[in-house]
Design a protein around this motif. Structure first.
Motif, PDB file in Angstrom:
ATOM      1  N   LYS A 293       0.821  -1.215   0.000  1.00 48.36           N
ATOM      2  CA  LYS A 293       0.000   0.000   0.000  1.00 48.36           C
ATOM      3  C   LYS A 293       0.854   1.264   0.000  1.00 48.36           C
ATOM      4  O   LYS A 293       0.496   2.259  -0.628  1.00 48.36           O
ATOM      5  CB  LYS A 293      -0.944  -0.003   1.196  1.00 48.36           C
ATOM      6  N   ARG A 294       1.990   1.219   0.664  1.00 49.43           N
ATOM      7  CA  ARG A 294       2.834   2.410   0.729  1.00 49.43           C
ATOM      8  C   ARG A 294       3.508   2.718  -0.607  1.00 49.43           C
ATOM      9  O   ARG A 294       4.063   3.808  -0.786  1.00 49.43           O
ATOM     10  CB  ARG A 294       3.905   2.224   1.815  1.00 49.43           C
ATOM     11  N   LEU A 295       3.447   1.776  -1.561  1.00 51.31           N
ATOM     12  CA  LEU A 295       4.125   1.961  -2.846  1.00 51.31           C
ATOM     13  C   LEU A 295       3.149   2.114  -4.010  1.00 51.31           C
ATOM     14  O   LEU A 295       3.564   2.067  -5.167  1.00 51.31           O
ATOM     15  CB  LEU A 295       5.065   0.772  -3.111  1.00 51.31           C
ATOM     16  N   VAL A 296       1.880   2.323  -3.723  1.00 55.88           N
ATOM     17  CA  VAL A 296       0.892   2.476  -4.801  1.00 55.88           C
ATOM     18  C   VAL A 296       1.243   3.667  -5.694  1.00 55.88           C
ATOM     19  O   VAL A 296       1.149   3.591  -6.921  1.00 55.88           O
ATOM     20  CB  VAL A 296      -0.523   2.629  -4.202  1.00 55.88           C
ATOM     21  N   ASN A 297       1.652   4.770  -5.110  1.00 54.73           N
ATOM     22  CA  ASN A 297       1.996   5.954  -5.908  1.00 54.73           C
ATOM     23  C   ASN A 297       3.214   5.697  -6.801  1.00 54.73           C
ATOM     24  O   ASN A 297       3.278   6.204  -7.927  1.00 54.73           O
ATOM     25  CB  ASN A 297       2.253   7.155  -5.005  1.00 54.73           C
ATOM     26  N   ARG A 301       3.257   5.821 -11.184  1.00 53.49           N
ATOM     27  CA  ARG A 301       4.085   6.612 -12.098  1.00 53.49           C
ATOM     28  C   ARG A 301       4.224   5.945 -13.459  1.00 53.49           C
ATOM     29  O   ARG A 301       4.484   6.602 -14.465  1.00 53.49           O
ATOM     30  CB  ARG A 301       5.482   6.811 -11.505  1.00 53.49           C
ATOM     31  N   PHE A 302       4.068   4.630 -13.509  1.00 53.59           N
ATOM     32  CA  PHE A 302       4.241   3.890 -14.761  1.00 53.59           C
ATOM     33  C   PHE A 302       2.902   3.566 -15.425  1.00 53.59           C
ATOM     34  O   PHE A 302       2.880   2.890 -16.455  1.00 53.59           O
ATOM     35  CB  PHE A 302       5.014   2.594 -14.496  1.00 53.59           C
ATOM     36  N   GLY A 303       1.837   4.045 -14.830  1.00 58.74           N
ATOM     37  CA  GLY A 303       0.519   3.818 -15.412  1.00 58.74           C
ATOM     38  C   GLY A 303      -0.293   2.729 -14.744  1.00 58.74           C
ATOM     39  O   GLY A 303      -1.430   2.464 -15.147  1.00 58.74           O
ATOM     40  N   PHE A 304       0.264   2.081 -13.717  1.00 57.69           N
ATOM     41  CA  PHE A 304      -0.500   1.060 -12.997  1.00 57.69           C
ATOM     42  C   PHE A 304      -1.630   1.715 -12.208  1.00 57.69           C
ATOM     43  O   PHE A 304      -1.465   2.796 -11.639  1.00 57.69           O
ATOM     44  CB  PHE A 304       0.396   0.274 -12.039  1.00 57.69           C
ATOM     45  N   LYS A 305      -2.774   1.045 -12.187  1.00 58.86           N
ATOM     46  CA  LYS A 305      -3.924   1.524 -11.431  1.00 58.86           C
ATOM     47  C   LYS A 305      -4.439   0.410 -10.525  1.00 58.86           C
ATOM     48  O   LYS A 305      -4.317  -0.773 -10.854  1.00 58.86           O
ATOM     49  CB  LYS A 305      -5.033   1.987 -12.377  1.00 58.86           C
ATOM     50  N   THR A 306      -5.015   0.817  -9.406  1.00 60.61           N
ATOM     51  CA  THR A 306      -5.598  -0.170  -8.502  1.00 60.61           C
ATOM     52  C   THR A 306      -6.715  -0.927  -9.210  1.00 60.61           C
ATOM     53  O   THR A 306      -7.583  -0.325  -9.847  1.00 60.61           O
ATOM     54  CB  THR A 306      -6.151   0.517  -7.238  1.00 60.61           C
ATOM     55  N   ASP A 317       3.669 -10.341   6.304  1.00 56.54           N
ATOM     56  CA  ASP A 317       3.531  -9.256   7.286  1.00 56.54           C
ATOM     57  C   ASP A 317       3.337  -7.876   6.659  1.00 56.54           C
ATOM     58  O   ASP A 317       3.489  -6.858   7.339  1.00 56.54           O
ATOM     59  CB  ASP A 317       4.738  -9.228   8.239  1.00 56.54           C
ATOM     60  N   PHE A 318       3.005  -7.790   5.363  1.00 54.10           N
ATOM     61  CA  PHE A 318       2.725  -6.508   4.715  1.00 54.10           C
ATOM     62  C   PHE A 318       1.358  -6.579   4.043  1.00 54.10           C
ATOM     63  O   PHE A 318       0.881  -7.655   3.663  1.00 54.10           O
ATOM     64  CB  PHE A 318       3.793  -6.170   3.674  1.00 54.10           C
ATOM     65  N   ASP A 319       0.732  -5.400   3.896  1.00 51.96           N
ATOM     66  CA  ASP A 319      -0.562  -5.347   3.217  1.00 51.96           C
ATOM     67  C   ASP A 319      -0.362  -4.904   1.773  1.00 51.96           C
ATOM     68  O   ASP A 319       0.420  -4.002   1.478  1.00 51.96           O
ATOM     69  CB  ASP A 319      -1.534  -4.406   3.942  1.00 51.96           C
ATOM     70  N   TYR A 320      -1.107  -5.538   0.866  1.00 49.41           N
ATOM     71  CA  TYR A 320      -0.939  -5.330  -0.572  1.00 49.41           C
ATOM     72  C   TYR A 320      -2.289  -5.066  -1.230  1.00 49.41           C
ATOM     73  O   TYR A 320      -3.343  -5.436  -0.706  1.00 49.41           O
ATOM     74  CB  TYR A 320      -0.321  -6.572  -1.233  1.00 49.41           C
ATOM     75  N   VAL A 321      -2.223  -4.440  -2.399  1.00 49.08           N
ATOM     76  CA  VAL A 321      -3.397  -4.285  -3.253  1.00 49.08           C
ATOM     77  C   VAL A 321      -3.038  -4.758  -4.653  1.00 49.08           C
ATOM     78  O   VAL A 321      -1.867  -4.746  -5.054  1.00 49.08           O
ATOM     79  CB  VAL A 321      -3.891  -2.818  -3.311  1.00 49.08           C
ATOM     80  N   GLU A 322      -4.056  -5.182  -5.404  1.00 43.68           N
ATOM     81  CA  GLU A 322      -3.845  -5.598  -6.784  1.00 43.68           C
ATOM     82  C   GLU A 322      -3.798  -4.362  -7.690  1.00 43.68           C
ATOM     83  O   GLU A 322      -4.617  -3.456  -7.554  1.00 43.68           O
ATOM     84  CB  GLU A 322      -4.976  -6.516  -7.243  1.00 43.68           C
ATOM     85  N   MET A 323      -2.856  -4.339  -8.626  1.00 37.07           N
ATOM     86  CA  MET A 323      -2.725  -3.227  -9.569  1.00 37.07           C
ATOM     87  C   MET A 323      -2.576  -3.768 -10.983  1.00 37.07           C
ATOM     88  O   MET A 323      -2.011  -4.850 -11.186  1.00 37.07           O
ATOM     89  CB  MET A 323      -1.549  -2.321  -9.212  1.00 37.07           C
ATOM     90  N   VAL A 324      -3.066  -3.007 -11.956  1.00 38.83           N
ATOM     91  CA  VAL A 324      -3.070  -3.439 -13.351  1.00 38.83           C
ATOM     92  C   VAL A 324      -2.617  -2.295 -14.245  1.00 38.83           C
ATOM     93  O   VAL A 324      -2.945  -1.127 -13.999  1.00 38.83           O
ATOM     94  CB  VAL A 324      -4.484  -3.908 -13.780  1.00 38.83           C
ATOM     95  N   LEU A 325      -1.850  -2.638 -15.263  1.00 32.44           N
ATOM     96  CA  LEU A 325      -1.462  -1.682 -16.298  1.00 32.44           C
ATOM     97  C   LEU A 325      -1.938  -2.212 -17.641  1.00 32.44           C
ATOM     98  O   LEU A 325      -1.597  -3.329 -18.038  1.00 32.44           O
ATOM     99  CB  LEU A 325       0.062  -1.500 -16.327  1.00 32.44           C
ATOM    100  N   ASP A 326      -2.728  -1.423 -18.351  1.00 39.83           N
ATOM    101  CA  ASP A 326      -3.136  -1.754 -19.721  1.00 39.83           C
ATOM    102  C   ASP A 326      -2.197  -1.027 -20.677  1.00 39.83           C
ATOM    103  O   ASP A 326      -2.207   0.203 -20.752  1.00 39.83           O
ATOM    104  CB  ASP A 326      -4.587  -1.352 -19.970  1.00 39.83           C
TER     105      ASP A 326
END
Length: 373
Positions: A293-297, A301-306, A317-326
Motif C-alpha cells: 500500500k505504501r508503494l501504490v503511488n 508513475r508507470f501507469g498502474f492503477k488499482t 507481514d505486509f498489506d498489498y493491493v492488486e494493480m493493473v497496467l493496460d
C-alpha cells in the motif's frame, strides 16, 4: 505543442523553480526558428483539447555539428543560443540538447513521451545531451537513462550527460548492460546463468530477508525457476532485481528489490521500465502486480492503477493491493509469423543474432532413419 501565447504562462511557472532561464523573448525566437524545440506537458485528466494549456514543459535544442562542438567544449551559451547553431525542423541534427525541463511530480512521466517524439528518420539515431547543475539533477537524468560523461566530436565532455541512441539503437532497456558499461551507469539485463540467479538471490536476501525480515520459505517461494529475472546494475555491481511471471493473457511483475546503498540512483525506475518493455515485446498488453500500500503511488508513475474489483492481501507481514497496467502492443512484438530464428534467440536478446543462426550456415550433416528401417 504550445502556442506562442501559452509559453509565457509556462515560463512564469518555471521561473520560481529554475534559475538562469532564457528570457521569454529568446524562447519565442527559438520556437519561431524551430517549433519542435518546446513541448508542453499536461495531466491527462485535466486536459481540455478546446483550450489546451500546459502544466510543465520540456525544451530541447537540436544542434548542428558546430553547435554540438561548442556544447562539448563548454562554450555554448544556452541562455541566448545562436540560431545558426540550431537546426530547423527539416534538418537532421548532430545532437539534441535538453535545454530545460520543468515537470514536477507526476508530470515527470511525460519526459519519456517527449523523447519518443524524436523517433522520426531525422532524429531516430541522434543522441540526447544534458547538463546536470545539481546532484538531484544528476540522479534524475541517470534515472531517465542518461550516462555521465560523453565523447563528442572526438572531445571528452565530462560535464555532459548523454542518452545514447546512435551506435546502441538496437539495444533495448532490458539488455542495456554490457562489459563497457561506465562506472555508476545504470543498466539492466536478463538473468541467463546460475551466477546471475545467485546475484538475484543475494539482492533479494539483503532486501527482503535482512531488511524486511521475510521468512526464507516465503521469499523463495518455488517460482524462481519458472520466471524471468531482470538484474539491475550500477556500474558493474548487481544492485537490484525484478521477477516476471507470464500467464495466458497477462504478465505479473513482482519481487522488485534494490539494495539500500543504491536507492538514490533511481535504479528501481529503470527496472520497472525495462520489465514493461520486455513484456510488451513478448506481446503482453496487460500487466499485473501486488503492490504494498505504501508503494501504490510509485507504481502509479508507470501507469498502474488499482484493480477495481481486486482484493486487499496480507502476506509476509505486509498489506498489498492488486494493480493493473493496460499497455499498448509493442510495434516489434514477437508473434507467430515473424522470423523463426528470432523466436529461438536468448530471452531478452531478440535484437541480436543468436548462436543457432550461426549454426544454420552449416549444411545438414545428420539424418536419422525411421524406426525399424
Amino acid at each position: 505543442m504550445p502556442s506562442l501565447q501559452v509559453i509565457g504562462a509556462l515560463m512564469a511557472k518555471a521561473e520560481h523553480d529554475l534559475a538562469g532561464l532564457a528570457s521569454l523573448d529568446i524562447v519565442r525566437s527559438v520556437m519561431s526558428h524551430n517549433p519542435d524545440t518546446l513541448w508542453a506537458l499536461a495531466r491527462k485528466n485535466g486536459y481540455d483539447a478546446a483550450a489546451p494549456a500546459g502544466d510543465g514543459f520540456v525544451a530541447v535544442l537540436p544542434l548542428n555539428e558546430a553547435g554540438l562542438r561548442q556544447l562539448a567544449e563548454g562554450n555554448f551559451d544556452a541562455s541566448d543560443p545562436d540560431l545558426a547553431l540550431v537546426c530547423r525542423q527539416n534538418e537532421k541534427p548532430a545532437g539534441i540538447y535538453i535545454w530545460a525541463i520543468h515537470a514536477r511530480g507526476a508530470l515527470a512521466g511525460g519526459i519519456a513521451l517527449v523523447i519518443d517524439k524524436f523517433k522520426t528518420p531525422l532524429h531516430a539515431d541522434v543522441n540526447f545531451y544534458a547538463r546536470a547543475a545539481t546532484a538531484d539533477g544528476r540522479r534524475f537524468m541517470e534515472g531517465l537513462g542518461f550516462q555521465s560523461g560523453a565523447t563528442v566530436c572526438g572531445l571528452h565532455a565530462p560535464h555532459l550527460h548523454v542518452f545514447r541512441r546512435s551506435g546502441h539503437t538496437d539495444a533495448p532497456l532490458f539488455d542495456s548492460y554490457h562489459p563497457a558499461t561506465p562506472a555508476n551507469a545504470l543498466s539492466v539485463t536478463v538473468a541467463r546463468s546460475m551466477e546471475d540467479l545467485m546475484r538475484v538471490a543475494s539482492v533479494r536476501s539483503a532486501v527482503y530477508i535482512s531488511e524486511q525480515e521475510c521468512p526464507y520459505a516465503e521469499e523463495f517461494d518455488g517460482n524462481d525457476l519458472s520466471a524471468t529475472h531482470l538484474i539491475g546494475y550500477v556500474g558493474h555491481e548487481p544492485a537490484g532485481c525484478l521477477r516476471i511471471r507470464c500467464f495466458a493473457d497477462f504478465a505479473k511483475l513482482e519481487r522488485l528489490a534494490v539494495r539500500r546503498e543504491f536507492r538514490n540512483t533511481r535504479l528501481s525506475f529503470q527496472l520497472v521500465r525495462a520489465a514493461i518493455e520486455l513484456c510488451r515485446v513478448k506481446g503482453y498488453q496487460r500487466l499485473y502486480g501486488h503492490a504494498q500500500k505504501r508503494l501504490v503511488n510509485f507504481w502509479g508513475r508507470f501507469g498502474f492503477k488499482t484493480f477495481e474489483s481486486g482484493r486487499e492481501l496480507v502476506f509476509s507481514d505486509f498489506d498489498y493491493v492488486e494493480m493493473v497496467l493496460d499497455a499498448s502492443r509493442h510495434p516489434q512484438s514477437i508473434t507467430i509469423g515473424v522470423d523463426p530464428y528470432l523466436i529461438i534467440r536468448p530471452e531478452g536478446r531478440w535484437h541480436m543474432p543468436g548462436v543457432l543462426e550461426k549454426s544454420a550456415t552449416r549444411r545438414v550433416s545428420r539424418q536419422f532413419q525411421e524406426l525399424g528401417a
